[in-house]
Design a protein around this motif. Structure first.
Motif, PDB file in Angstrom:
ATOM      1  N   ASP A   1       0.704   3.950  -3.065  1.00  0.00           N
ATOM      2  CA  ASP A   1       0.238   5.303  -2.756  1.00  0.00           C
ATOM      3  C   ASP A   1       1.213   6.392  -3.188  1.00  0.00           C
ATOM      4  O   ASP A   1       0.904   7.573  -3.047  1.00  0.00           O
ATOM      5  CB  ASP A   1      -0.028   5.450  -1.244  1.00  0.00           C
ATOM      6  N   ASN A   2       2.378   6.021  -3.702  1.00  0.00           N
ATOM      7  CA  ASN A   2       3.369   7.031  -4.039  1.00  0.00           C
ATOM      8  C   ASN A   2       4.069   6.686  -5.350  1.00  0.00           C
ATOM      9  O   ASN A   2       4.724   5.648  -5.449  1.00  0.00           O
ATOM     10  CB  ASN A   2       4.393   7.157  -2.913  1.00  0.00           C
TER      11      ASN A   2
ATOM     12  N   GLN B   1       0.822  -1.204   0.000  1.00  0.00           N
ATOM     13  CA  GLN B   1       0.000   0.000   0.000  1.00  0.00           C
ATOM     14  C   GLN B   1       0.861   1.261   0.000  1.00  0.00           C
ATOM     15  O   GLN B   1       0.572   2.214  -0.727  1.00  0.00           O
ATOM     16  CB  GLN B   1      -0.959   0.020   1.193  1.00  0.00           C
ATOM     17  N   GLY B   2       1.942   1.263   0.763  1.00  0.00           N
ATOM     18  CA  GLY B   2       2.841   2.416   0.799  1.00  0.00           C
ATOM     19  C   GLY B   2       3.460   2.708  -0.552  1.00  0.00           C
ATOM     20  O   GLY B   2       3.604   3.874  -0.946  1.00  0.00           O
TER      21      GLY B   2
END
Length: 190
Positions: A178-179, A174-175
């Motif tokens: 998300d970027n 997810q990290g």
């Protein structure tokens, strides 16, 4: 592994690979024939894998990184790659969906294989990656990514909150998703 009498890939492995990769039956059979020619024993040792990997990076030191890649591909931890592990690894790193590639990237960063990654593990993998990069190409990297430490710190900031934390696979995925910068850094893994 396969039908050793005829040298053909077993129906069971063929069906499993068709379900779990984007490769067609014809492609899998061709890959198997090439694999058996290159690896008559039906397995690739860590040393053979390192030799193969070093040919892709003749201007760098591929030994450390290839050891980590091998570990991440050796899903049954027997010290060799069989055809199934090889094809699934090939699929994940070349044609797999982004989430599958991130699952593989997590296993690469999870050096101690405890189900979490730490900043020191991210730094270890980034250091191994930087050994692959020819010196003359390092100057072309952005200033905040031109050393292994800077790249590891930058990536860690996107996937975790602090230096002493550990990150589970779902948090890592997810990290990164998300970027865009984190995704770009991870997509450079081979």
């Amino acid at each position: 592994m396969g039908n050793t009498k005829s040298g053909a890939v077993s129906k069971e492995i063929l069906e499993e690979l068709k379900l779990n990769t984007k490769f067609s039956e014809t492609e899998i059979v061709q890959w198997y024939e090439n694999f058996k020619r290159q690896c008559p024993t039906g397995r690739i040792s860590k040393e053979e894998f390192q030799d193969i990997y070093s040919k892709f990076f003749p201007d760098g030191d591929a030994q450390t990184y290839s050891r980590h890649v091998f570990r991440s591909f050796d899903t049954n931890s027997d010290g060799t790659l069989d055809f199934k592990e090889y094809i699934i690894a090939l699929h994940m790193t070349s044609t797999g969906k982004t989430t599958k590639k991130l699952e593989w990237a997590f296993s690469l960063f999870d050096v101690d294989q405890n189900g979490y990654i730490t900043k020191s593990e991210v730094r270890e993998i980034c250091t191994a990656i930087f050994k692959l990069i020819p010196r003359n190409e390092l100057s072309a990297l952005p200033n905040d990514e031109n050393t292994a430490e800077k790249r590891a710190d930058k990536l860690w900031r996107f996937i975790a909150k602090g230096d002493n934390e550990r990150v589970a696979e779902e948090e890592f995925i997810q990290g990164v998703l998300d970027n865009e910068v984190a995704l770009r850094l991870i997509q450079t893994l081979k």
